[in-house]
Enzyme design. Structure first.
Site, short mmCIF file in Angstrom:
data_model
loop_
_atom_site.label_atom_id
_atom_site.label_comp_id
_atom_site.label_asym_id
_atom_site.label_seq_id
_atom_site.Cartn_x
_atom_site.Cartn_y
_atom_site.Cartn_z
N ASN A 175 17.87 40.38 -49.97
CA ASN A 175 18.40 39.47 -49.28
C ASN A 175 18.04 39.67 -47.80
O ASN A 175 17.59 38.58 -47.00
CB ASN A 175 19.98 39.69 -49.17
CG ASN A 175 20.60 39.14 -50.57
OD1 ASN A 175 20.15 38.29 -51.12
ND2 ASN A 175 21.87 39.87 -50.69
N HIS A 225 23.12 45.03 -56.68
CA HIS A 225 24.66 44.95 -56.75
C HIS A 225 25.03 46.16 -57.42
O HIS A 225 25.60 46.38 -58.55
CB HIS A 225 25.01 43.65 -57.75
CG HIS A 225 24.85 42.53 -56.90
ND1 HIS A 225 25.20 41.28 -57.58
CD2 HIS A 225 24.49 42.14 -55.63
CE1 HIS A 225 24.87 40.24 -56.43
NE2 HIS A 225 24.52 40.86 -55.50
N TYR A 234 17.05 39.88 -58.92
CA TYR A 234 16.95 40.32 -57.29
C TYR A 234 15.45 40.73 -57.20
O TYR A 234 14.84 40.69 -56.17
CB TYR A 234 17.99 41.13 -57.03
CG TYR A 234 19.09 40.37 -56.70
CD1 TYR A 234 19.60 39.61 -55.84
CD2 TYR A 234 19.93 40.47 -57.93
CE1 TYR A 234 20.59 39.06 -55.70
CE2 TYR A 234 21.25 39.71 -57.79
CZ TYR A 234 21.73 38.96 -56.75
OH TYR A 234 22.81 38.04 -56.75
N ARG A 288 22.17 38.29 -64.45
CA ARG A 288 23.32 36.97 -64.71
C ARG A 288 22.50 35.61 -64.69
O ARG A 288 23.06 34.59 -65.22
CB ARG A 288 24.38 37.11 -63.70
CG ARG A 288 24.10 36.42 -62.21
CD ARG A 288 25.35 36.48 -61.49
NE ARG A 288 25.05 35.69 -60.33
CZ ARG A 288 24.46 36.11 -59.28
NH1 ARG A 288 24.31 37.43 -59.12
NH2 ARG A 288 24.57 35.27 -57.98
N GLU A 370 26.17 41.90 -64.91
CA GLU A 370 27.38 41.40 -64.23
C GLU A 370 27.40 39.78 -64.69
O GLU A 370 26.61 39.17 -65.06
CB GLU A 370 27.16 41.46 -62.81
CG GLU A 370 25.79 40.68 -62.10
CD GLU A 370 25.59 40.66 -60.85
OE1 GLU A 370 26.06 41.55 -60.18
OE2 GLU A 370 24.58 39.81 -60.03
N ASP A 415 32.55 40.56 -84.44
CA ASP A 415 31.94 39.33 -84.54
C ASP A 415 33.53 38.44 -84.46
O ASP A 415 34.06 38.25 -85.28
CB ASP A 415 31.61 39.09 -86.00
CG ASP A 415 30.91 37.52 -86.20
OD1 ASP A 415 31.08 36.93 -85.36
OD2 ASP A 415 30.57 37.45 -87.31
N TYR A 416 33.43 37.82 -83.07
CA TYR A 416 34.67 37.04 -82.83
C TYR A 416 34.49 35.75 -83.54
O TYR A 416 33.18 35.19 -83.75
CB TYR A 416 34.84 36.85 -81.44
CG TYR A 416 35.16 38.33 -80.72
CD1 TYR A 416 36.48 38.58 -80.61
CD2 TYR A 416 34.39 39.16 -80.22
CE1 TYR A 416 36.97 39.68 -80.03
CE2 TYR A 416 34.56 40.25 -79.53
CZ TYR A 416 35.98 40.64 -79.36
OH TYR A 416 36.42 41.75 -78.89
CA CA Z 1 30.85 35.30 -83.48
#
Ligand code: CA
Length: 697
Positions: A175, A225, A234, A288, A370, A415-416
């Protein structure tokens, strides 16, 4: 003036030298402002396509209202426009090659739109626009217009220059250099020495190594960060700004000092450019930004071309990198084999001509990848041993909207059933949970480990890096969660048929293999292997609320091992062989790879072809195999080269970064009795780095 000397080649060479010398002579005499401003002006026009530019202007120009504003812009929260539109017009206005060169109507529009900006004084809710983008874009427009036949009205220009003034936030890494860049623009426009002095100072301020602080680290990685790997997020801004600054100020009294040049060149050469395969970034280094469209496209060509002008010593390297990253040469052009263990950042990067393989992990010393500003919403498992495997480079490019985010390549996780499980709940980085994270390296080969304990899943994960293959081991897989626990092998664009060995079956125990897009995967112990080649849907908005809500559908090759519910001491092993076809895989000499041990205490692989052994000791212990005995009195990672040959060498590192020394008792097959080696380890900032010991035969 012309120097005439016999022989064509000689004449050209001398002319070039003569021209360069005369440039240098002039530059030494002139104030630096004019030279620097001319370099910026030319740089702003690099890669401009007049046709595309004119088309954009022809859309925007007629829509400009008499007061100099556009109806489709929200001036209460202005982003890139209107300033980018005005800069477009300024660019076209000064380019002889453009149809709108010196167009009177457009000149009026430029003046009106700038006056409107000045009167409205727009502000964005995000400080970055206010303090970085606005003054940069205004400075660029004013510099371009200095080349115009009809200059901007003096009062307007002066008022805009004053509007560029901001207080510099020093010590803020990328920055700071971003802000210093508009100081440089302003210094040139005003020919003010004090402004140029501070611009040069702060442009180069981030080119330093301060252990643990934001910026370049002793291992060559980059933090921003907090202690978070930011090599091409960055770090990309840092690299771009530093290169531009060094390029603009070269040959002047403000040129980049030698010691800082060494830091910058090392970062570009040994870290940053290694994360680009062809023209695509490794997804592990974008932070991110992985959630932004096109964020894996490096767009690197222009930047690399500048470096040799201030670092002629490595000109051949920069030339090769430019040709490779711009797609003018194949992805392996100028690539040499290397292995880098960035122990400060939990990042491992293994390069071969045929492939790039990287791993990202988190530790209690670092922050997990992040989520921020509602970007990277689903990246919860990104630092849990994500493996980026590239051949062409584009394997993952723009696949993120449709990714199943709890099946990030390389990771072991629950595994959702939907996205909720992969959602990052806290912004700006969370510390990792374990300390035994790192690895050992000799610069060409190495082993990395990750003690996973996150989201109610535990596993000991390790990667063993050789030439033709990478061996991936997991052990001690435990969880009491209600979901199935899976280890994802890969999730990439579906690019070819998927070939598999006949023996492939769920819950198999014998060796099987699969092959997709010239990458082979061997499972020595089979496992509950699942493969999907179905289309997957999603939008960029799903992962980043600044992005489009358009629903996309892409064909995906996804392969994972299902460890089932409540695994207790589960394990996996697979070998990735990039750059191979079915015939090659059938001929592949699997017997070179001996997986000696895969438990939650020791993971060890011997490569008989390369005559080396790599091991992870999660606690003090002894490994016995093939007439070799290796005992360590502390947890560590070890790599022994030339086990059966001349000059065996021991490489050792402490991933927990807490031991001053480790005692090793080693007996190689050719030794009559074991040798005791007291390994003193690097300390201080270098804690976690590899120590090397030649072994007496
Ligand atoms: Ca899954």
């Amino acid at each position: 003036m012309m120097v005439r000397i016999k022989g064509k080649g000689l004449k050209i060479n001398l002319s070039v030298i003569f021209v360069c010398l005369s440039c240098f002579f002039v530059s030494a005499q002139q104030k630096p402002y004019t030279i620097i401003m001319e370099r910026i002006n030319l740089d702003l026009q690099v890669g401009i396509n007049d046709g595309v530019l004119t088309k954009r202007i022809n859309k925007n120009l007629p829509a400009l209202l008499p007061d100099g504003s556009w109806t489709d812009i929200n001036y209460a929260d202005a982003q890139y426009d209107p300033l980018n539109r005005i800069k477009d017009m300024a660019t076209a206005y000064i380019r002889q090659s453009n149809k709108l060169y010196q167009n009177k109507e457009m000149y009026g529009a430029i003046v009106k739109a700038l006056q409107n900006w000045l009167d409205k004084n727009p502000k964005n809710k995000n400080w970055w626009y206010n303090d970085i983008f606005y003054p940069q874009a205004i400075g660029q427009t004013l510099i371009l217009m200095r080349n115009a036949k009809t200059q901007l009205p003096v009062e307007l220009e002066n008022a805009l220059i004053n509007r560029m003034i901001r207080k510099l936030k020093t010590g803020d890494g990328a920055n700071t250099s971003d802000e210093a860049l508009h100081y440089l623009y302003r210094a040139c426009l005003t020919q003010n020495k004090a402004t140029l002095d501070s611009a040069a100072k702060y442009l180069f301020e981030p080119i330093t190594i301060a252990d643990g602080k934001e910026g370049v680290q002793v291992d060559g990685s980059y933090y921003q960060h907090g202690k978070q790997q930011a090599i091409a997020s960055y770090g990309r801004v840092f690299a771009g700004n530093s290169v531009n600054a060094a390029f603009y100020l070269r040959g002047t009294e403000y040129a980049l000092p030698k010691d800082q040049l060494a830091i910058l060149v090392n970062y570009l050469k040994n870290t940053f450019l290694k994360t680009v395969r062809g023209s695509f970034y490794d997804f592990n280094v974008r932070g991110r930004g992985i959630s932004r469209k096109d964020s894996l496209s490096s767009g690197m060509g222009g930047m690399v071309g500048k470096i040799k002008l201030f670092d002629p010593e490595n000109a051949d390297y920069w030339d090769a990198a430019q040709l490779r990253t711009s797609g003018k040469k194949p992805v392996d052009y100028g690539i040499t084999a290397s292995h880098s263990q960035y122990w400060k950042s939990g990042y491992t990067l293994h390069l071969r001509k045929a492939y790039t393989f990287s791993v990202q992990t988190a530790s209690s010393r670092t922050l997990r990848t992040e989520r921020g500003n509602n970007e990277n919403i689903l990246g919860k498992f990104l630092p849990d041993g994500a493996t980026n495997i590239q051949r062409s480079g584009s394997e993952y490019a723009n696949l993120m909207p449709v990714w199943e985010w709890d099946k990030i390549p390389g990771t072991t996780s629950r595994d959702y059933a939907d996205d909720s499980g992969a959602t990052v709940l806290k912004e700006w980085g969370i510390p990792g949970s374990t300390k035994f994270v790192g690895g050992v390296s000799d610069g060409f080969y190495g082993v990395s480990c990750y003690d996973l304990n996150y989201d109610s899943v535990q596993a000991k994960k390790a990667w063993f890096f050789f030439d033709q293959e990478v061996v991936c081991l997991g052990a001690g897989i435990n969880s009491n969660a209600i979901q199935n626990i899976t280890t994802t092998i890969n999730q990439v664009w579906l690019r070819s048929n998927v070939s598999t060995s006949n023996g492939i079956q769920k819950n198999g125990k014998s060796e099987v293999w699969a092959l997709h897009d010239s990458i082979g995967y061997i499972f020595p112990h089979g496992g509950n292997l699942e493969i999907s080649t179905k289309a997957q849907s999603g939008s960029w908005y799903r992962v980043n609320h600044f992005q489009s809500k358009t629903e996309l559908k892409h064909n995906v090759f996804k392969m994972w091992l299902n460890h089932g519910q409540n695994p207790q001491n589960g394990s996996y092993q697979y070998i990735v062989v990039p750059g191979i076809d079915v015939a090659g895989l059938k001929k592949y000499n699997r017997s070179m790879i001996e997986i000696l041990k895969n438990t939650d205490e020791i993971q060890a692989v011997k490569h008989t072809g390369l005559n080396m052994l790599q091991a992870v000791f999660y606690k003090p212990g002894t490994l016995n195999a093939d007439g070799l005995s290796l005992r360590v009195d502390q947890a560590c990672t070890v790599y022994i080269k030339n086990i059966n040959g001349k000059n065996p060498t021991l490489y050792i590192a402490d991933p927990a970064q807490q031991n001053a020394s480790i005692n090793v008792l080693l007996k190689l097959p050719a030794m009559l009795k074991p040798q005791n080696i007291n390994c003193n380890l690097p300390a201080g900032a270098l804690s976690g780095a590899t120590a090397t010991f030649k072994i007496k035969e």
